[in-house]
Design a protein around this motif. Structure first.
Motif, mmCIF file in Angstrom:
data_model
loop_
_atom_site.group_PDB
_atom_site.id
_atom_site.type_symbol
_atom_site.label_atom_id
_atom_site.label_comp_id
_atom_site.label_asym_id
_atom_site.label_seq_id
_atom_site.Cartn_x
_atom_site.Cartn_y
_atom_site.Cartn_z
ATOM 1 N N ARG A 599 -27.279 -1.241 -16.471
ATOM 2 C CA ARG A 599 -26.030 -1.980 -16.914
ATOM 3 C C ARG A 599 -25.667 -2.856 -15.512
ATOM 4 N NH1 ARG A 599 -19.839 -0.511 -19.231
ATOM 5 N NH2 ARG A 599 -18.891 -2.636 -18.438
ATOM 6 N N TYR A 600 -25.776 -2.188 -14.436
ATOM 7 C CA TYR A 600 -25.448 -2.733 -13.222
ATOM 8 C C TYR A 600 -26.805 -3.017 -12.308
ATOM 9 C CZ TYR A 600 -21.115 -0.738 -14.361
ATOM 10 O OH TYR A 600 -19.821 -0.502 -15.272
ATOM 11 N N VAL A 601 -26.644 -4.447 -11.648
ATOM 12 C CA VAL A 601 -27.677 -4.827 -10.723
ATOM 13 C C VAL A 601 -27.281 -5.183 -9.505
ATOM 14 C CG1 VAL A 601 -29.810 -6.086 -10.683
ATOM 15 C CG2 VAL A 601 -29.231 -5.124 -12.709
ATOM 16 N N ARG A 602 -27.691 -4.548 -8.526
ATOM 17 C CA ARG A 602 -27.007 -5.004 -7.325
ATOM 18 C C ARG A 602 -28.100 -5.536 -6.139
ATOM 19 N NH1 ARG A 602 -22.796 -1.653 -3.378
ATOM 20 N NH2 ARG A 602 -21.777 -1.887 -5.090
ATOM 21 N N ILE A 603 -28.039 -6.581 -5.429
ATOM 22 C CA ILE A 603 -28.788 -7.259 -4.555
ATOM 23 C C ILE A 603 -27.996 -7.179 -3.115
ATOM 24 C CG2 ILE A 603 -28.193 -9.604 -5.275
ATOM 25 C CD1 ILE A 603 -31.226 -10.426 -3.905
ATOM 26 N N THR A 604 -28.408 -6.527 -2.272
ATOM 27 C CA THR A 604 -27.653 -6.505 -0.763
ATOM 28 C C THR A 604 -28.595 -7.040 0.132
ATOM 29 O OG1 THR A 604 -26.644 -4.325 -1.836
ATOM 30 C CG2 THR A 604 -26.605 -4.927 0.684
ATOM 31 N N LEU A 605 -28.018 -7.843 1.093
ATOM 32 C CA LEU A 605 -28.819 -8.186 2.117
ATOM 33 C C LEU A 605 -28.920 -7.296 3.210
ATOM 34 C CD1 LEU A 605 -27.566 -11.977 2.625
ATOM 35 C CD2 LEU A 605 -29.123 -11.048 0.831
ATOM 36 N N THR A 606 -30.139 -7.344 3.925
ATOM 37 C CA THR A 606 -30.889 -6.618 4.989
ATOM 38 C C THR A 606 -30.975 -7.163 6.307
ATOM 39 O OG1 THR A 606 -32.779 -6.561 4.358
ATOM 40 C CG2 THR A 606 -31.642 -5.002 3.127
ATOM 41 N N ALA A 607 -31.005 -8.701 6.284
ATOM 42 C CA ALA A 607 -31.022 -9.366 7.279
ATOM 43 C C ALA A 607 -30.223 -10.446 7.614
ATOM 44 C CB ALA A 607 -32.658 -9.779 7.167
ATOM 45 N N ALA A 608 -30.075 -10.838 8.807
ATOM 46 C CA ALA A 608 -29.356 -11.953 9.142
ATOM 47 C C ALA A 608 -30.258 -13.362 9.361
ATOM 48 C CB ALA A 608 -28.600 -11.919 10.674
ATOM 49 N N ALA A 609 -29.250 -14.199 8.930
ATOM 50 C CA ALA A 609 -30.170 -15.595 8.986
ATOM 51 C C ALA A 609 -28.973 -16.707 8.953
ATOM 52 C CB ALA A 609 -30.918 -15.766 7.516
ATOM 53 N N GLY A 610 -29.508 -17.991 9.766
ATOM 54 C CA GLY A 610 -28.543 -18.850 9.770
ATOM 55 C C GLY A 610 -28.005 -19.763 8.538
ATOM 56 N N SER A 611 -28.774 -19.577 7.326
ATOM 57 C CA SER A 611 -28.484 -20.297 6.374
ATOM 58 C C SER A 611 -27.710 -19.392 5.203
ATOM 59 C CB SER A 611 -29.797 -20.166 5.087
ATOM 60 O OG SER A 611 -30.742 -21.000 5.905
ATOM 61 N N TRP A 612 -26.995 -20.101 4.520
ATOM 62 C CA TRP A 612 -25.999 -19.331 3.481
ATOM 63 C C TRP A 612 -27.065 -18.678 2.316
ATOM 64 C CZ3 TRP A 612 -21.577 -23.336 1.994
ATOM 65 C CH2 TRP A 612 -20.986 -23.741 3.064
ATOM 66 N N TRP A 613 -26.252 -17.866 1.623
ATOM 67 C CA TRP A 613 -26.795 -17.183 0.494
ATOM 68 C C TRP A 613 -26.154 -17.575 -0.861
ATOM 69 C CZ3 TRP A 613 -25.919 -11.690 -1.224
ATOM 70 C CH2 TRP A 613 -26.827 -11.271 -2.392
ATOM 71 N N SER A 614 -26.830 -18.206 -1.767
ATOM 72 C CA SER A 614 -26.153 -18.764 -2.976
ATOM 73 C C SER A 614 -26.838 -18.319 -4.059
ATOM 74 C CB SER A 614 -26.178 -20.025 -2.783
ATOM 75 O OG SER A 614 -25.434 -20.876 -1.906
ATOM 76 N N VAL A 615 -25.996 -17.775 -5.243
ATOM 77 C CA VAL A 615 -26.851 -17.496 -6.788
ATOM 78 C C VAL A 615 -26.092 -18.442 -7.545
ATOM 79 C CG1 VAL A 615 -26.961 -15.873 -8.183
ATOM 80 C CG2 VAL A 615 -27.104 -15.259 -5.946
ATOM 81 N N ALA A 616 -26.948 -19.238 -8.006
ATOM 82 C CA ALA A 616 -26.232 -20.187 -9.224
ATOM 83 C C ALA A 616 -26.526 -19.529 -10.551
ATOM 84 C CB ALA A 616 -26.917 -21.469 -8.941
ATOM 85 N N ASP A 617 -27.256 -18.719 -10.752
ATOM 86 C CA ASP A 617 -27.586 -18.060 -12.242
ATOM 87 C C ASP A 617 -28.057 -16.923 -11.820
ATOM 88 O OD1 ASP A 617 -27.549 -18.419 -14.848
ATOM 89 O OD2 ASP A 617 -29.307 -19.165 -15.062
ATOM 90 N N VAL A 618 -28.040 -15.997 -12.883
ATOM 91 C CA VAL A 618 -28.543 -14.416 -13.149
ATOM 92 C C VAL A 618 -29.006 -14.506 -14.219
ATOM 93 C CG1 VAL A 618 -28.031 -11.874 -12.883
ATOM 94 C CG2 VAL A 618 -27.057 -13.564 -11.207
ATOM 95 N N ARG A 619 -30.232 -14.039 -14.485
ATOM 96 C CA ARG A 619 -30.886 -13.901 -15.866
ATOM 97 C C ARG A 619 -31.619 -12.689 -15.784
ATOM 98 N NH1 ARG A 619 -32.318 -18.955 -13.961
ATOM 99 N NH2 ARG A 619 -34.446 -18.334 -13.696
ATOM 100 N N ALA A 620 -31.498 -12.187 -17.089
ATOM 101 C CA ALA A 620 -32.167 -10.867 -17.425
ATOM 102 C C ALA A 620 -32.944 -11.138 -18.646
ATOM 103 C CB ALA A 620 -31.096 -9.856 -17.610
ATOM 104 N N TYR A 621 -34.092 -10.117 -18.667
ATOM 105 C CA TYR A 621 -35.245 -10.241 -19.729
ATOM 106 C C TYR A 621 -35.412 -8.910 -20.101
ATOM 107 C CZ TYR A 621 -35.829 -14.912 -17.939
ATOM 108 O OH TYR A 621 -35.429 -16.423 -17.706
ATOM 109 N N ARG A 622 -35.660 -8.726 -21.292
ATOM 110 C CA ARG A 622 -36.020 -7.355 -21.939
ATOM 111 C C ARG A 622 -37.641 -7.228 -21.612
ATOM 112 N NH1 ARG A 622 -32.591 -9.252 -25.809
ATOM 113 N NH2 ARG A 622 -30.775 -7.971 -26.056
#
Length: 622
Positions: A599-622
């Motif tokens: 039911r829940y899916v989590r993505i967690t950053l583990t590294a630093a970077a100068g760029s922003w992080w963006s998510v425009a779309d999350v898709r799931a597939y059976r």
């Protein structure tokens, strides 16, 4: 009524209907393109090769197994004025206009029931009687006016395209049914006898047209019912409660007559114009920017198949909002005209761009089954017309010397009508552009009854823009010229089984706007708005426990905003978590969930970077 342009520019002979080439198969797509400068007009751009590797360009993902509305068709209106100017041509020249429009092309027409603002002569209905008289028995009813020009053209269109469907809309009932005794303005008299007479009038029209060889697929009962002060042309104020009175009689009458014509409600703008709202009578204030909802909440709703919309105020997202409230009711888009730009030299470009993003893509991405322009043909003076719009333009212009100009609408419609056939289904595709013009690529995708896939894409930037299309594990790349509209067609299949993001929610750190990652809209995004830091996360809640094979976190058009280091965890209950295998190819970060209950899916950053992080779309597939 109209806004937004078209053009009067002579062109070369390009045929609207173009067959899908035999070369279009699983290894290639085929492209046709129109540019704002007019140098390419539905020009054959040849094949574009698929490859198994991805792309560094912003990539549109087409998921053909996630499906939306079934398309009914695309077209315009053979108004009284359109018929008049087409009949100024010789029969051979008229055939040369009609054939490329309808042979494997335009497939849905909206016909006025009686006069509109585009009428070459005095306003009329099919049951006009001298002032002070009535005709409740409809003994004087006759469609004789239409037999001279309109019906022959409709029959010709049906011969050219046997799949052609026709809807019909009145601008006014006969004057004897109205409070002011005039075709211009007023209301229906609030009387059961008048409601019955008007319903019977519409049924007689449907029957008469069917006998003339033109069956009516759908009907509305009033054009623009909240336009209470039409500028010298037929019109009427029809509040939703009166519309319900007519429809409750019309539905049973059509059924009793053996007619299968569907009834649509409203037939007006995406949103109510402020001037119309300001002049709302006290008995219909509930209709202010809420007319379709009010009508669909009445008992008449059982007879109403769907709602019809126009383009002259608001934006296409209104149709999605209505669909969310009444998902069993269809959405039709039934009128939009171009208008000559202040600088006529810009009209082709202005029309191409506005119609591409609002009508061709915006409408269809927002549940419309049809895209119907206004006049099929007008003359060089944008007429003839009685009152109303003096700058409206047609799909084609019949010039004084007998030549015919194919306007921008000819090509915008062509990018749909030539390739997307009646019965096609709109399917999921990520789209980065917006109807408000954000400079990105905007698109919409369909699967035809023959299995071919069609993607229509528009570059909202004035500069060329490279993008890619991903389908079933394959990708092709293309560079669209600034402002261009293109149609891509290919054959193939995809084994992906997407999960609709219905009811999904999200949380994040930073927490602002996390919902934008799961709103099924790749033109919006959740972003850190700051450099990447370990511990930043996005968590998607899929609404319920279900078997999930993989989840994709898509940066959208901001392809540089991908995570430089991350872990992905999943859970069925939000308490017990397990680590999933992840992979990343810039724009796409994928989690392999192996079909486990999630039911829940989590993505967690583990590294630093100068760029922003963006998510425009999350898709799931059976």
């Amino acid at each position: 009524m109209a806004r937004f342009g078209t053009v009067l520019v002579a062109i070369t002979a390009t045929v609207l209907a173009a067959p899908l080439p035999a070369a279009a198969h699983e290894s290639t797509a085929h492209v046709w393109i129109t540019t704002p400068d007019g140098t390419q007009r539905l020009a054959d751009g040849g094949p574009v090769a698929f490859r198994k590797t991805g792309s560094s360009a912003p990539t549109v993902v087409v998921d053909p197994n996630r499906r939306f509305q079934t398309m009914a068709g695309f077209g315009a209106s053979i108004t009284d004025s359109s018929a008049s100017v087409l009949y100024r041509l010789t029969p051979a020249a008229r055939d040369d206009v009609m054939a490329p429009l309808f042979r494997n092309g335009l497939s849905y027409l909206r016909q006025p029931i009686g006069a509109s603002d585009f009428t070459d002569g005095p306003a009329y209905t099919y049951d006009d009687v001298p002032a002070g008289q009535t005709d409740f028995a409809l003994r004087r009813f006759s469609i004789g006016h239409d037999r001279a020009q309109i019906l022959p053209l409709l029959r010709q269109a049906r011969r050219l395209n046997p799949e052609l469907r026709v809807m019909a809309t009145p601008w006014s009932p006969p004057a004897w049914m109205k409070t002011n005794g005039s075709l211009v303005g007023g209301r229906l008299i609030d009387s059961p006898a008048v409601y019955r007479a008007y319903a019977a009038y519409l049924v007689k029209f449907v029957q008469a047209y069917r006998k003339e060889g033109v069956p009516i697929d759908t009907v509305t009962i009033q054009n623009e019912p909240q336009n209470r002060a039409p500028a010298g042309y037929p019109g009427m104020d029809l509040p939703s409660w009166q519309a319900a009175e007519v429809i409750e009689r019309l539905g049973p009458m059509l059924r009793a007559a053996g007619e299968r014509t569907k009834i649509l409600g409203y037939d007006h703008n995406w949103s109510e114009h402020p001037n119309d709202a300001a002049n709302t009578p006290p008995d219909s204030v509930a209709d202010i920017d809420h007319y379709p909802q009010e009508l669909l909440q009445t008992k008449a709703a059982r007879w109403i198949s769907g709602t019809a919309y126009h383009c002259y105020y608001g934006d296409p997202s209104a149709m999605t909002r209505l669909h969310s409230e009444f998902p069993s009711k269809d959405i039709y888009f039934t009128e939009c005209s171009g208008s000559q730009s202040s600088d006529p030299a810009n009209t082709f470009s202005d029309t191409l761009k506005w119609h591409a993003r609002n009508l061709i893509i915006g409408n269809t991405r927002n549940w419309a089954k049809t895209v119907i322009n206004w006049n099929l043909a007008l003359d060089e003076a944008n007429g003839p017309h009685n009152g109303g719009c003096g700058t409206c333009t047609g799909v084609v212009t019949v010039n004084n010397d007998g030549s015919v100009t194919r306007n921008a609408e000819f090509y915008t419609l062509g990018h749909l009508a030539t390739f997307v056939k009646p019965g096609a289904v709109r399917v999921a595709s990520t789209s980065f552009g917006t109807t408000g013009w954000n400079g990105r690529v905007m698109d919409v995708a369909f699967v035809n009854p023959d299995g071919s896939t069609v993607l229509v894409a528009h570059n909202e930037n004035d500069n060329p823009q490279a993008f890619a299309v991903r389908y079933g594990g394959r990708t092709f790349e293309y560079t669209l010229p600034g402002g261009a509209l293109a149609t891509f067609v290919w054959r193939g299949h995809s084994n992906d089984r997407p999960i609709a993001p219905t009811g999904w929610t999200a949380t994040a750190s930073p927490e602002a706007d996390a919902a934008l990652a799961v709103d099924d809209d790749a033109s919006t995004r959740w972003t850190t708005n700051a450099a990447q830091q370990p511990g930043q996360f996005l968590q998607a809640d899929l609404g319920r426990v279900q078997g999930v094979r993989r989840v994709v976190f898509d940066t959208g058009a901001d392809v540089g905003d991908f995570p430089r280091g991350y872990t992905i965890t999943a859970s069925a209950d939000g308490k017990r978590w397990w680590t999933a295998k992840g992979s990343s190819t810039d724009q796409f970060t994928e989690a392999d969930l192996r079909g486990r209950p999630v039911r829940y899916v989590r993505i967690t950053l583990t590294a630093a970077a100068g760029s922003w992080w963006s998510v425009a779309d999350v898709r799931a597939y059976r």
